[in-house]
Scaffold this motif. Sequence first.
Motif, PDB file in Angstrom:
ATOM      1  N   VAL A 172      -2.584  41.383 -11.663  1.00 51.78           N
ATOM      2  CA  VAL A 172      -2.417  39.933 -11.801  1.00 51.78           C
ATOM      3  C   VAL A 172      -3.476  39.183 -11.005  1.00 51.78           C
ATOM      4  N   VAL A 173      -3.748  39.629  -9.790  1.00 54.42           N
ATOM      5  CA  VAL A 173      -4.748  38.954  -8.946  1.00 54.42           C
ATOM      6  C   VAL A 173      -6.127  39.045  -9.583  1.00 54.42           C
TER       7      VAL A 173
ATOM      8  N   ARG B 216      -6.842  45.221 -14.079  1.00 55.59           N
ATOM      9  CA  ARG B 216      -5.728  44.673 -14.854  1.00 55.59           C
ATOM     10  C   ARG B 216      -4.643  44.035 -14.017  1.00 55.59           C
TER      11      ARG B 216
ATOM     12  N   VAL C   8      -6.876  39.516 -12.747  1.00 50.12           N
ATOM     13  CA  VAL C   8      -6.913  38.722 -13.981  1.00 50.12           C
ATOM     14  C   VAL C   8      -7.067  37.245 -13.663  1.00 50.12           C
ATOM     15  N   GLN C   9      -6.350  36.767 -12.653  1.00 52.17           N
ATOM     16  CA  GLN C   9      -6.461  35.361 -12.277  1.00 52.17           C
ATOM     17  C   GLN C   9      -7.853  35.035 -11.748  1.00 52.17           C
ATOM     18  N   ARG C  10      -8.408  35.955 -10.965  1.00 46.99           N
ATOM     19  CA  ARG C  10      -9.773  35.740 -10.469  1.00 46.99           C
ATOM     20  C   ARG C  10     -10.769  35.713 -11.620  1.00 46.99           C
ATOM     21  N   ARG C  11     -10.595  36.617 -12.573  1.00 52.48           N
ATOM     22  CA  ARG C  11     -11.508  36.662 -13.714  1.00 52.48           C
ATOM     23  C   ARG C  11     -11.389  35.391 -14.556  1.00 52.48           C
ATOM     24  N   ARG C  12     -10.175  34.923 -14.766  1.00 54.56           N
ATOM     25  CA  ARG C  12      -9.987  33.685 -15.525  1.00 54.56           C
ATOM     26  C   ARG C  12     -10.598  32.498 -14.794  1.00 54.56           C
ATOM     27  N   ARG C  13     -10.464  32.506 -13.455  1.00 54.30           N
ATOM     28  CA  ARG C  13     -11.049  31.409 -12.692  1.00 54.30           C
ATOM     29  C   ARG C  13     -12.565  31.432 -12.793  1.00 54.30           C
ATOM     30  N   ARG C  14     -13.151  32.641 -12.697  1.00 55.02           N
ATOM     31  CA  ARG C  14     -14.609  32.755 -12.833  1.00 55.02           C
ATOM     32  C   ARG C  14     -15.061  32.333 -14.233  1.00 55.02           C
TER      33      ARG C  14
ATOM     34  N   ARG D 140     -13.587  30.271 -16.180  1.00 51.45           N
ATOM     35  CA  ARG D 140     -13.441  28.820 -16.305  1.00 51.45           C
ATOM     36  C   ARG D 140     -14.666  28.103 -15.725  1.00 51.45           C
TER      37      ARG D 140
END
Length: 370
Positions: free
Chosen positions: A281-282, A279, A284-290, A292
């Motif tokens: 921030v890092v 959960r 979540v950002q990695r998961r969103r990037r993956r 995408r």
Amino acid sequence: MTLFQLEIQLVAAIVAGACALPGTFLVLRSMAMMSDAISHAILPGLVVAFFLTGSLNSPLLLAGGAAVGVCTVALVELVRRTRLVREDAAIGLVFPALFSAGVILIARYAGDVHLDTDAVLLGELALAPFDRWIVGGYDLGPQALYTMSTVALASVLFVTLFYKELQLATFDAALAATLGLMPVVLHYALMALVSVTAVAAFDAVGSILVVALMVGPPAAAHLLTDRLDRMVFLGVGIGVGCAVSGYWLAHALDASIAGSMATTVGVAFLYVFLFAPARGVVAVQRRRRRQRWTFACKMLTIHLMQHENLPDAALECHIDHLQDHLRWEVDFAGNVVRQATQAGLIGQVGSQLVLTTAGRRLANEAIVRD
């Protein structure tokens, strides 16, 4: 390490553990600010109890503070039920009024005793070892150590005995009421425990650190796990760790112990907030990037499958046409093609992009699912 330093750290660690236990349920119930309200609003209860007993060590101070704490919760609930203001506004109306009443009583009638606003707000852990518990001529240690140990033990017993009831009432109060578990009674019992903990910790750490230890460690633990039992243990562990490390930070900086501990709690929460495995921030950002790139690769396979058997396949299945058909920028299209190639979803025959078996399967699954 001297005995003096050890006693300060023991008191701080027990305060942290005692605060984290009820604080876990406050965080889960989205009532974190209630800890701030109670820790300030109990001040008039302490003052009135002091007037009645004439002693700062009387157990009636705990009772008076706890009673006003429960009254604070009842008043907030009463104002909220009018539906004229929200709960956060009700808290903001009730606790400043009660806290101000306590400040006025102190300034008017208790200015010459050690019951002042600075002590209430900030506390002073360095003074805890000087208030000793002496029985039969034997020095048994700081009074605060035994007071907070009793409160911590009460918290452990309460959570242990009513763990299932607290769990159900926290996550589904309606079902708990249907099963006859009396969630309202549990709620006020929990608020009474919060009040007693805040009163007991007042003299040692002050209300500001009480709020920090009730909210910060459980909130950090909530970012690390979804299981209640693990959250309880993690919250206590983080709180104790912050208390001890905060003491040594204060020792190194020659600064306020309570302030350093609260700062350490904030730093610990910030670290978890940023770097929690699932959960943070890092993460979540990695998961969103993956996600995408995964979505873009899926769109590419669908596009290629729709055009691979058409007469213009050689033209349509070309990287230069992705910008027009999928509205992708040139650099983004190149990165997607590279990602899909590395994943074994597409290949190239000359300048034409072609699907592999894995890519065709992915496209079919995406179309069927949609």
